[in-house]
Write an enzyme that holds these catalytic residues in place. Structure first.
Site, PDB file in Angstrom:
ATOM      1  CD1 TRP A 102     -29.222 -38.053  16.816  1.00  8.70           C
ATOM      2  CD2 TRP A 102     -28.727 -38.170  18.995  1.00  8.70           C
ATOM      3  NE1 TRP A 102     -30.123 -38.920  17.414  1.00  8.70           N
ATOM      4  CE2 TRP A 102     -29.839 -39.009  18.739  1.00  8.70           C
ATOM      5  CE3 TRP A 102     -28.246 -38.077  20.301  1.00  8.70           C
ATOM      6  CZ2 TRP A 102     -30.465 -39.757  19.746  1.00  8.70           C
ATOM      7  CZ3 TRP A 102     -28.869 -38.821  21.308  1.00  8.70           C
ATOM      8  CH2 TRP A 102     -29.953 -39.646  21.025  1.00  8.70           C
ATOM      9  CG  ASP A 174     -22.714 -39.643  16.828  1.00 13.02           C
ATOM     10  OD1 ASP A 174     -22.754 -40.864  16.540  1.00 13.02           O
ATOM     11  OD2 ASP A 174     -23.583 -39.077  17.513  1.00 13.02           O
ATOM     12  CE  LYS A 198     -29.650 -45.069  16.762  1.00 12.70           C
ATOM     13  NZ  LYS A 198     -29.052 -43.909  17.383  1.00 12.70           N
TER      14      LYS A 198
HETATM   15  C1  LIG Z   1     -28.887 -43.026  18.398  1.00 14.26           C
HETATM   16  C2  LIG Z   1     -27.868 -41.986  18.320  1.00 14.26           C
HETATM   17  C3  LIG Z   1     -27.155 -41.541  19.461  1.00 14.26           C
HETATM   18  C4  LIG Z   1     -27.465 -42.008  20.860  1.00 14.26           C
HETATM   19  O1  LIG Z   1     -27.053 -43.282  21.129  1.00 14.26           O
HETATM   20  P1  LIG Z   1     -27.193 -43.869  22.609  1.00 14.26           P
HETATM   21  O2  LIG Z   1     -26.712 -45.260  22.431  1.00 14.26           O
HETATM   22  O3  LIG Z   1     -28.633 -43.790  22.994  1.00 14.26           O
HETATM   23  O4  LIG Z   1     -26.347 -43.093  23.519  1.00 14.26           O
HETATM   24  C5  LIG Z   1     -26.171 -40.592  19.275  1.00 14.26           C
HETATM   25  N1  LIG Z   1     -25.890 -40.097  18.058  1.00 14.26           N
HETATM   26  C6  LIG Z   1     -26.557 -40.488  16.951  1.00 14.26           C
HETATM   27  C7  LIG Z   1     -26.212 -39.897  15.626  1.00 14.26           C
HETATM   28  C8  LIG Z   1     -27.559 -41.440  17.043  1.00 14.26           C
HETATM   29  O5  LIG Z   1     -28.217 -41.833  15.950  1.00 14.26           O
END
Ligand SMILES: *Cc1c(COP(=O)(O)O)cnc(C)c1O
Length: 363
Positions: A102, A174, A198
């Site tokens: 990511w 993030d 999540k």
């Molecule tokens: C799931 C995830 C993303 C992507 O999220 P989207 O909603 O599909 O854009 C980005 N960063 C992390 C750490 C994730 O777990």
């Protein structure tokens, strides 16, 4: 059929109580005589949902007043591009520390908008740990430092933010797969962002926590829909937000508060993670997790079977036992169990019992 224990990395399991509540009020929300999906985002009822969800999140994470909270759409991925567009000016550099896929994607999306310096990367070790913070090559005067404190695919977590040199750039994190899993010191961050699917709610929503002085940077894009400052000035109602996802996120925040808040979540999450890691480590090599012990994620636990020829049987039998979505990410292979807030200890206990039984029959 009955609900299984869902170990999906995302969209992920939600608290059953929250889903039951949403079911109960799906046709008629409060006194609205219409579904929450059918009412105006400018209505009094939705204004209340927006205000309460923000207040609950602020209480849960002790978010200081000098931070704005935004409920936006486009997922975490859209923020990969919007962050540099909003936070960096012409000629600026932003530092990225890569601990998994990511972070790689975030850096790649930033490149058209800012000079990207990879301050450190664990790619050479196949993303099985966090590079020693003393080795991070930080740029003096960088627009920001981007971290992915929990890498959902590799299962690598920075359990604490490292101490950084005085005057370091604002940290942009993030936290898609780790927000609300433990207490956070918000004041150490410039920007936190998290896709909802999540630990927060259904997909379609991204929650942002932004220090207010960062809202108006020189490089901010001209289109209002892309500007954090405009979203903040409009309380995230610049255009129609994903109202149902926002409503459900609000219900999840209330549920986390009822459970005892993020401290209680942290205690439950630590116990769940140690249950599963102990089972993996105690399997005599039948199951293994490649991540350095000090960097093992509490939320996402990848593991492989010593004999990959058994993967198919493991997945088929676990699913038949009501243990869902254990297939690992294609880039890592094997299995992955995601243990987000809504996964109860009983789910992890059932998984561990299944793993022992499977090993006995196939080991
Ligand atoms: C799931 C995830 C993303 C992507 O999220 P989207 O909603 O599909 O854009 C980005 N960063 C992390 C750490 C994730 O777990």
């Amino acid at each position: 059929m009955s609900r299984g224990f869902n170990f999906s990395a995302g969209p992920a399991t939600l608290p059953t109580k929250v889903l039951e509540r949403a079911r109960d009020e799906l046709l008629e929300y409060g006194a609205e005589r219409a579904s929450v999906m059918e009412i105006s985002h400018r209505s009094k009822a939705f204004e209340r949902i927006a205000a309460e969800s923000e207040a609950d999140l602020r209480a849960l994470l002790a978010i200081p007043d000098d931070y704005a909270v935004l409920f936006l759409q486009g997922g975490a991925t859209q923020q990969f591009a919007l962050l540099p567009m909003n936070l960096a000016g012409a000629g600026d550099t932003a530092d990225y520390v890569l601990t998994g896929l990511w972070g790689e994607k975030a850096a790649a999306e930033a490149k058209p908008h800012v000079g990207v310096n990879i301050a450190a990367t664990a790619a050479a070790s196949n993303y099985t740990g966090v590079p020693d913070p003393a080795s991070w090559a930080l740029t003096p005067g960088a627009a920001y430092l981007h971290l992915t404190p929990n890498e959902t695919i590799q299962g690598v977590e920075m359990l604490d933010l490292p101490a950084l040199p005085a005057g370091h750039a604002p940290i942009v994190a993030d936290l898609s797969s780790t927000i609300l899993s433990r207490p956070l010191d918000i004041s150490r961050y410039g920007v936190i962002y998290a896709g909802a699917q999540k630990n927060i709610g259904p997909a379609g929503l991204v929650v942002m926590i932004i220090r207010r002085d960062l809202l108006e940077r020189a490089g901010a894009p001209r289109a209002k829909i892309l500007r954090y400052a405009d979203h903040a000035a409009n309380q995230s109602l610049f255009n129609t937000p994903p109202t149902f996802s926002w409503y459900l996120a609000g219900q999840v925040f209330k549920w986390v508060r009822e459970q005892g808040g993020v401290e209680a979540m942290a205690a439950a999450n630590a116990r769940k993670a140690s249950t599963l890691y102990a089972a993996i480590d105690g399997s005599g090599g039948f199951y293994t997790n490649p991540v350095e012990v000090g960097a093992r994620s509490w939320m996402n636990v990848p593991f492989v079977l010593a004999d990959a020829a058994l993967d198919k049987a493991f997945l088929a039998e676990s699913e038949a036992a009501g243990l869902l979505a254990l297939k690992g990410h294609k880039s890592v292979g094997g299995m992955r169990a995601s243990l987000y807030n809504a996964m109860p200890q009983a789910g992890v206990d059932a998984l561990v019992a299944f793993m022992r039984d499977f090993q006995q029959r196939h080991g």
